[in-house]
Enzyme design. Sequence first.
Site, mmCIF file in Angstrom:
data_model
loop_
_atom_site.group_PDB
_atom_site.id
_atom_site.type_symbol
_atom_site.label_atom_id
_atom_site.label_comp_id
_atom_site.label_asym_id
_atom_site.label_seq_id
_atom_site.Cartn_x
_atom_site.Cartn_y
_atom_site.Cartn_z
ATOM 1 N N HIS A 12 1.941 115.875 127.714
ATOM 2 C CA HIS A 12 2.631 116.256 126.483
ATOM 3 C C HIS A 12 4.062 116.727 126.771
ATOM 4 C CE1 HIS A 12 2.744 119.164 122.838
ATOM 5 N NE2 HIS A 12 2.936 117.935 122.393
ATOM 6 N N HIS A 54 12.430 118.126 121.074
ATOM 7 C CA HIS A 54 11.391 118.307 120.053
ATOM 8 C C HIS A 54 11.920 118.953 118.780
ATOM 9 C CE1 HIS A 54 8.024 120.356 118.040
ATOM 10 N NE2 HIS A 54 7.276 119.366 118.500
#
Length: 240
Positions: A12, A54
């Site tokens: 991730h 992100h």
Amino acid sequence: MFAWPGPALYVHRCGGALAPENTLAGLNIAGRLGCAAVEFDVMLSADGVPIVIHDETLERTAGRQGRVSRMAAAELLAVDVGQAFHPAFRGETLPSFESVLAACAGLSLVANVEIKPAQGFEVETGRVVGDMLVRREHGVDVLLSSFSAEALEAAAQRAPHLPRALLTETYSTVAQARALQLGCGGLNLGRRGLLPEHVRQATAAGLHVLVYTVNDAPEAARLRAWGVTGVFSDRPDLIR
Ligand code: G3P
Ligand code: MG
């Protein structure tokens, strides 16, 4: 060419908990651990360059102010995102999508490119990512995904050959139908609230299911037994 079912473990945000997220340092750690695949997030700078990050702002990962969609790529690529994670990573800067793809190629990592558009830039971000993946001879197996159906559709129009998955926090028949309508091969789901019947329904509809974020081995094994194709993890060292 990436083919479903693909890898069972995606690191991730490049390095999970082991490195500053969405960095080349993270990718190198994933490579050293012998992982097969990574996931990372792509957003456009003010001048339209895809950057791997992100959040829409720099506060959390860089400890300073700044909005990605209002900053030029040259400025963003100099932002230190290592120091805020751990002083040992000081000097680790935000990477471009281009440099992350090149690193994936060098480490033979499958890349799950999550299109993470800043609000209002969904179609533009999808187009840029799709165009770049079509144009570039990067030699990387890519899985496209996004929470934004608009962004995913725009990317798919430019790069229809690439496998894709719709992301959604919780399973619903509406999300499943949307994924099928978008020609997705997968539905990527959040772990919270996920039930075996959700996995059964999605797989019965012909969709692979990838689940985020799973950080322990028994949990990953349980999900595999439910029929989940793969998981995203911050702890690839524990569940590899
Ligand atoms: O793609 C799986 C996961 O990355 C989705 O959540 O917020 O970490 O991008 P997020
Ligand atoms: Mg992501």
